[in-house]
Design a protein around this motif. Structure first.
Motif, PDB file in Angstrom:
ATOM      1  N   LEU A 252       0.836  -1.201   0.000  1.00 15.36           N
ATOM      2  CA  LEU A 252       0.000   0.000   0.000  1.00 15.36           C
ATOM      3  C   LEU A 252       0.870   1.251   0.000  1.00 15.36           C
ATOM      4  O   LEU A 252       0.535   2.249  -0.656  1.00 15.36           O
ATOM      5  CB  LEU A 252      -0.927  -0.011   1.220  1.00 15.36           C
ATOM      6  CG  LEU A 252      -1.910   1.149   1.351  1.00 15.36           C
ATOM      7  CD1 LEU A 252      -2.792   1.254   0.117  1.00 15.36           C
ATOM      8  CD2 LEU A 252      -2.761   0.988   2.603  1.00 15.36           C
ATOM      9  N   GLY A 253       2.005   1.216   0.720  1.00 15.01           N
ATOM     10  CA  GLY A 253       2.935   2.341   0.690  1.00 15.01           C
ATOM     11  C   GLY A 253       3.517   2.571  -0.696  1.00 15.01           C
ATOM     12  O   GLY A 253       3.710   3.719  -1.120  1.00 15.01           O
ATOM     13  N   LEU A 254       3.805   1.489  -1.417  1.00 15.54           N
ATOM     14  CA  LEU A 254       4.295   1.644  -2.792  1.00 15.54           C
ATOM     15  C   LEU A 254       3.245   2.299  -3.680  1.00 15.54           C
ATOM     16  O   LEU A 254       3.565   3.143  -4.522  1.00 15.54           O
ATOM     17  CB  LEU A 254       4.691   0.278  -3.357  1.00 15.54           C
ATOM     18  CG  LEU A 254       6.007  -0.335  -2.854  1.00 15.54           C
ATOM     19  CD1 LEU A 254       6.242  -1.672  -3.529  1.00 15.54           C
ATOM     20  CD2 LEU A 254       7.174   0.600  -3.126  1.00 15.54           C
ATOM     21  N   LYS A 255       1.996   1.912  -3.519  1.00 11.19           N
ATOM     22  CA  LYS A 255       0.932   2.546  -4.309  1.00 11.19           C
ATOM     23  C   LYS A 255       0.847   4.038  -4.032  1.00 11.19           C
ATOM     24  O   LYS A 255       0.727   4.856  -4.962  1.00 11.19           O
ATOM     25  CB  LYS A 255      -0.406   1.881  -3.988  1.00 11.19           C
ATOM     26  CG  LYS A 255      -0.522   0.429  -4.403  1.00 11.19           C
ATOM     27  CD  LYS A 255      -1.890  -0.117  -4.003  1.00 11.19           C
ATOM     28  CE  LYS A 255      -2.026  -1.592  -4.293  1.00 11.19           C
ATOM     29  NZ  LYS A 255      -3.345  -2.124  -3.881  1.00 11.19           N
ATOM     30  N   VAL A 256       0.907   4.403  -2.749  1.00  9.60           N
ATOM     31  CA  VAL A 256       0.817   5.817  -2.389  1.00  9.60           C
ATOM     32  C   VAL A 256       1.986   6.596  -2.983  1.00  9.60           C
ATOM     33  O   VAL A 256       1.799   7.690  -3.551  1.00  9.60           O
ATOM     34  CB  VAL A 256       0.778   5.967  -0.855  1.00  9.60           C
ATOM     35  CG1 VAL A 256       0.907   7.426  -0.450  1.00  9.60           C
ATOM     36  CG2 VAL A 256      -0.514   5.379  -0.296  1.00  9.60           C
ATOM     37  N   MET A 257       3.190   6.055  -2.901  1.00 12.44           N
ATOM     38  CA  MET A 257       4.358   6.773  -3.410  1.00 12.44           C
ATOM     39  C   MET A 257       4.344   6.847  -4.929  1.00 12.44           C
ATOM     40  O   MET A 257       4.810   7.838  -5.524  1.00 12.44           O
ATOM     41  CB  MET A 257       5.628   6.099  -2.909  1.00 12.44           C
ATOM     42  CG  MET A 257       5.799   6.132  -1.400  1.00 12.44           C
ATOM     43  SD  MET A 257       7.483   5.803  -0.862  1.00 12.44           S
ATOM     44  CE  MET A 257       8.312   7.263  -1.451  1.00 12.44           C
ATOM     45  N   PRO A 341      -9.939  -0.354 -16.478  1.00 16.99           N
ATOM     46  CA  PRO A 341     -10.867   0.549 -15.785  1.00 16.99           C
ATOM     47  C   PRO A 341     -10.854   1.929 -16.417  1.00 16.99           C
ATOM     48  O   PRO A 341      -9.891   2.300 -17.102  1.00 16.99           O
ATOM     49  CB  PRO A 341     -10.311   0.584 -14.350  1.00 16.99           C
ATOM     50  CG  PRO A 341      -8.875   0.241 -14.479  1.00 16.99           C
ATOM     51  CD  PRO A 341      -8.786  -0.732 -15.625  1.00 16.99           C
ATOM     52  N   PRO A 342     -11.893   2.713 -16.252  1.00 15.97           N
ATOM     53  CA  PRO A 342     -11.916   4.059 -16.851  1.00 15.97           C
ATOM     54  C   PRO A 342     -10.816   4.933 -16.276  1.00 15.97           C
ATOM     55  O   PRO A 342     -10.387   4.742 -15.129  1.00 15.97           O
ATOM     56  CB  PRO A 342     -13.308   4.582 -16.472  1.00 15.97           C
ATOM     57  CG  PRO A 342     -13.735   3.773 -15.300  1.00 15.97           C
ATOM     58  CD  PRO A 342     -13.120   2.427 -15.485  1.00 15.97           C
ATOM     59  N   PRO A 343     -10.318   5.884 -17.040  1.00 14.58           N
ATOM     60  CA  PRO A 343      -9.243   6.758 -16.549  1.00 14.58           C
ATOM     61  C   PRO A 343      -9.689   7.550 -15.316  1.00 14.58           C
ATOM     62  O   PRO A 343     -10.841   7.981 -15.215  1.00 14.58           O
ATOM     63  CB  PRO A 343      -8.964   7.687 -17.734  1.00 14.58           C
ATOM     64  CG  PRO A 343      -9.505   6.973 -18.921  1.00 14.58           C
ATOM     65  CD  PRO A 343     -10.666   6.172 -18.436  1.00 14.58           C
ATOM     66  N   ARG A 344      -8.778   7.729 -14.392  1.00  8.18           N
ATOM     67  CA  ARG A 344      -9.065   8.443 -13.156  1.00  8.18           C
ATOM     68  C   ARG A 344      -8.003   9.508 -12.951  1.00  8.18           C
ATOM     69  O   ARG A 344      -6.833   9.350 -13.328  1.00  8.18           O
ATOM     70  CB  ARG A 344      -9.073   7.483 -11.963  1.00  8.18           C
ATOM     71  CG  ARG A 344     -10.108   6.391 -12.068  1.00  8.18           C
ATOM     72  CD  ARG A 344      -9.931   5.337 -11.004  1.00  8.18           C
ATOM     73  NE  ARG A 344     -10.050   5.896  -9.664  1.00  8.18           N
ATOM     74  CZ  ARG A 344      -9.833   5.201  -8.555  1.00  8.18           C
ATOM     75  NH1 ARG A 344      -9.479   3.925  -8.638  1.00  8.18           N
ATOM     76  NH2 ARG A 344      -9.975   5.762  -7.376  1.00  8.18           N
ATOM     77  N   CYS A 345      -8.416  10.594 -12.314  1.00 13.42           N
ATOM     78  CA  CYS A 345      -7.487  11.673 -12.030  1.00 13.42           C
ATOM     79  C   CYS A 345      -6.664  11.332 -10.780  1.00 13.42           C
ATOM     80  O   CYS A 345      -6.939  10.371 -10.054  1.00 13.42           O
ATOM     81  CB  CYS A 345      -8.229  12.997 -11.834  1.00 13.42           C
ATOM     82  SG  CYS A 345      -9.347  13.008 -10.429  1.00 13.42           S
ATOM     83  N   ARG A 346      -5.673  12.159 -10.525  1.00 18.19           N
ATOM     84  CA  ARG A 346      -4.789  11.921  -9.391  1.00 18.19           C
ATOM     85  C   ARG A 346      -5.524  12.067  -8.066  1.00 18.19           C
ATOM     86  O   ARG A 346      -5.294  11.296  -7.128  1.00 18.19           O
ATOM     87  CB  ARG A 346      -3.621  12.910  -9.467  1.00 18.19           C
ATOM     88  CG  ARG A 346      -2.559  12.722  -8.411  1.00 18.19           C
ATOM     89  CD  ARG A 346      -1.487  13.782  -8.566  1.00 18.19           C
ATOM     90  NE  ARG A 346      -0.424  13.634  -7.611  1.00 18.19           N
ATOM     91  CZ  ARG A 346       0.578  14.500  -7.473  1.00 18.19           C
ATOM     92  NH1 ARG A 346       0.622  15.568  -8.258  1.00 18.19           N
ATOM     93  NH2 ARG A 346       1.519  14.299  -6.580  1.00 18.19           N
ATOM     94  N   PHE A 349      -7.447   8.900  -7.237  1.00 22.32           N
ATOM     95  CA  PHE A 349      -6.549   7.862  -6.731  1.00 22.32           C
ATOM     96  C   PHE A 349      -6.176   8.118  -5.271  1.00 22.32           C
ATOM     97  O   PHE A 349      -6.140   7.190  -4.444  1.00 22.32           O
ATOM     98  CB  PHE A 349      -5.290   7.792  -7.595  1.00 22.32           C
ATOM     99  CG  PHE A 349      -5.422   6.915  -8.798  1.00 22.32           C
ATOM    100  CD1 PHE A 349      -5.628   5.555  -8.665  1.00 22.32           C
ATOM    101  CD2 PHE A 349      -5.343   7.450 -10.075  1.00 22.32           C
ATOM    102  CE1 PHE A 349      -5.746   4.739  -9.783  1.00 22.32           C
ATOM    103  CE2 PHE A 349      -5.466   6.650 -11.193  1.00 22.32           C
ATOM    104  CZ  PHE A 349      -5.674   5.286 -11.046  1.00 22.32           C
ATOM    105  N   LEU A 350      -5.869   9.375  -4.947  1.00 21.09           N
ATOM    106  CA  LEU A 350      -5.441   9.693  -3.585  1.00 21.09           C
ATOM    107  C   LEU A 350      -6.564   9.486  -2.581  1.00 21.09           C
ATOM    108  O   LEU A 350      -6.327   9.011  -1.458  1.00 21.09           O
ATOM    109  CB  LEU A 350      -4.935  11.141  -3.521  1.00 21.09           C
ATOM    110  CG  LEU A 350      -3.601  11.405  -4.229  1.00 21.09           C
ATOM    111  CD1 LEU A 350      -3.245  12.890  -4.157  1.00 21.09           C
ATOM    112  CD2 LEU A 350      -2.487  10.576  -3.604  1.00 21.09           C
ATOM    113  N   LEU A 351      -7.798   9.840  -2.968  1.00 22.67           N
ATOM    114  CA  LEU A 351      -8.923   9.595  -2.068  1.00 22.67           C
ATOM    115  C   LEU A 351      -9.129   8.101  -1.821  1.00 22.67           C
ATOM    116  O   LEU A 351      -9.377   7.670  -0.691  1.00 22.67           O
ATOM    117  CB  LEU A 351     -10.199  10.216  -2.647  1.00 22.67           C
ATOM    118  CG  LEU A 351     -10.306  11.742  -2.595  1.00 22.67           C
ATOM    119  CD1 LEU A 351     -11.581  12.208  -3.285  1.00 22.67           C
ATOM    120  CD2 LEU A 351     -10.282  12.236  -1.157  1.00 22.67           C
TER     121      LEU A 351
END
Length: 463
Positions: A252-257, A341-346, A349-351
């Motif tokens: 999960l930390g890798l995803k966040v970074m 999946p449909p494109p998502r903004c940054r 993703f952060l939420l």
């Protein structure tokens, strides 16, 4: 702390004056000293901590953050460093006192609310940035590595979980969100945070003894490949097994970074790839690794280009469980561009990642509470022991606990009542210890209720 005048002073008046004047410096030092004293009391006394108004405390720190961001040179004040240090210990649970009888680690069960932790993380990031501004003049360097204790390895797995979940991930989410008023992280601090996450899932070779032989003479660090597990012939049994909880937290930390620092990690993508290869060569990772590969395929970062051969190779292997087969089918379609999946903004993703961090933290706390509870067999043995003592007391001689006629009134002694019967003392203290061992799930009133039932059922002289 919730006084309106104090709140307005800290947020409206404190950031206004120019604190570079020496005549005003004692007033600022006095305010910081009082804040340090207040937060130290909160950290040391659990009774004060439970009744703390964390919203008011966060607003007080907001005034300190605004002042620090406006006048970065005050970051060198020792009293400000002490305030930041005690607030850091609060969110990590390192200096919590009066915790006897608690069943969960202090860093998890006594963490302040998210809004207070977010403000502390912002002050920490601003302090690192402010002290780095004047490092050429003062010669004092301050980095995220010093905040974490000077090492990317921590003594225990619990410490690793605590540092990543309560400090590094909130700091990355707060700093890497892209807001203009948020502080920035230097490249060295981002690389160190990535090193902590990679070392959590794949500890370095310095802690592992290689197999005896010609390759054992290789000095780690002399070859660039020596940082890879597959470069040395190591005994898999000697390699420490990484906890599944740490693997979930690290992925999960890798995803966040990856989402927060995509541009800053351009020189570190190969480190992530090598770490995942080493992890897969040991047969570790499980569903957490498949979930991360699904994220890499769905969120097309530069890491996807480097990891594509590794993912294709992993898709050719036969999975042993049903969960891995489902991930394999999904990733096989998405790596070729199907059913993406449909494109998502940054921000989206952060939420989503912030929600996953919160959910994972709750799961870790509940798992720790479950591990600390006594098993059903232990509870049954304790209850059977009490019942045996109860039956043995009935069979004992009448002189131990003489009975009185039901018509005679009980003897009432003046002052505080004391238990003189040994059987009553034993069952009373065993009931109290049983309620503590059950993690307070057995109400203390119920314990006294059953105790009094036993007392009325078998009358003795201590009633």
């Amino acid at each position: 702390m919730g006084c309106r005048g104090l709140q307005r002073y800290m947020n409206e008046i404190l950031p206004y004056p120019d604190w570079s004047h020496e005549d005003l410096r004692p007033a600022l030092v006095n305010i910081l000293r009082r804040l340090d004293k207040m937060f130290n009391k909160i950290a040391k006394k659990n009774s004060i901590r439970r009744n703390t108004d964390w919203g008011a405390a966060a607003n007080l720190l907001k005034g300190v953050y605004t002042t620090l961001s406006k006048y970065p040179y005050i970051a060198h004040l020792p009293h400000l460093k002490m305030v930041v240090q005690v607030c850091q210990s609060l969110i990590l649970g390192e200096r919590v006192g009066d915790l006897e009888g608690q069943s969960v680690a202090p860093g998890w069960s006594h963490s302040p609310p998210p809004h207070f932790c977010s403000m502390v993380v912002k002050i920490l990031a601003m302090q690192i940035l402010a002290l780095g501004m004047f490092s050429d003049v003062t010669g004092v360097t301050f980095s995220l590595e010093q905040i974490c204790g000077g090492s990317s390895l921590f003594p225990t797995p619990e410490k690793t979980e605590n540092m990543i979940m309560n400090l590094l991930l909130p700091m990355c989410l707060r700093v890497g969100c892209g807001r203009k008023d948020a502080p920035r992280m230097r490249q060295a601090d981002i690389s160190f945070a990535l090193t902590v996450v990679l070392h959590a899932m794949n500890p370095p070779l310095a802690k592992i003894a290689p197999i005896h032989g010609p390759q054992a003479k290789t000095v780690p660090g002399s070859d660039p490949r020596s940082q890879s597990w597959s470069h040395h012939q190591l005994d898999p049994r000697a390699y420490p097994k990484v906890k599944s909880t740490i693997l979930h937290i690290a992925f999960l930390g890798l995803k966040v970074m990856m989402v927060c620092f995509e541009k800053q990690l351009s020189q570190d993508w190969h480190r992530i790839l090598h770490c995942l290869r080493d992890l897969d060569s040991r047969g570790e990772g499980g569903l957490a690794l498949w979930d991360f590969l699904d994220f890499v395929v769905s969120c097309r970062t530069p890491l996807f280009i480097q990891m594509r051969p590794f993912i294709l190779t992993k898709l050719l292997r036969q999975c042993t469980d049903e969960g891995s087969e489902q991930y394999q089918l999904i990733i096989r379609d998405r790596i070729h561009g199907w059913s993406l999946p449909p494109p998502r903004c940054r921000g989206s993703f952060l939420l989503d990642l912030a929600h996953q961090v919160k959910q994972l933290k709750e799961e870790v706390i509940s798992a720790k509470v479950t591990d600390m509870r006594p098993s059903a067999l232990e509870i049954q043995s304790e209850m059977s022991h009490l019942s045996r003592r109860h039956r043995m007391s009935y069979a004992g001689p009448p002189s131990e606990c003489p009975t009185r006629p039901l018509t005679s009134p009980p003897h009432r002694s003046k002052g505080r009542k004391r238990m003189t019967c040994e059987w009553c003392k034993d069952i009373f203290y065993r009931s109290i210890s049983l309620s503590i061992s059950l993690n307070h799930h057995v109400c203390l009133l119920c314990v006294f209720y059953h105790f009094m039932l036993d007392m009325f059922h078998f009358r003795c002289k201590c009633q």
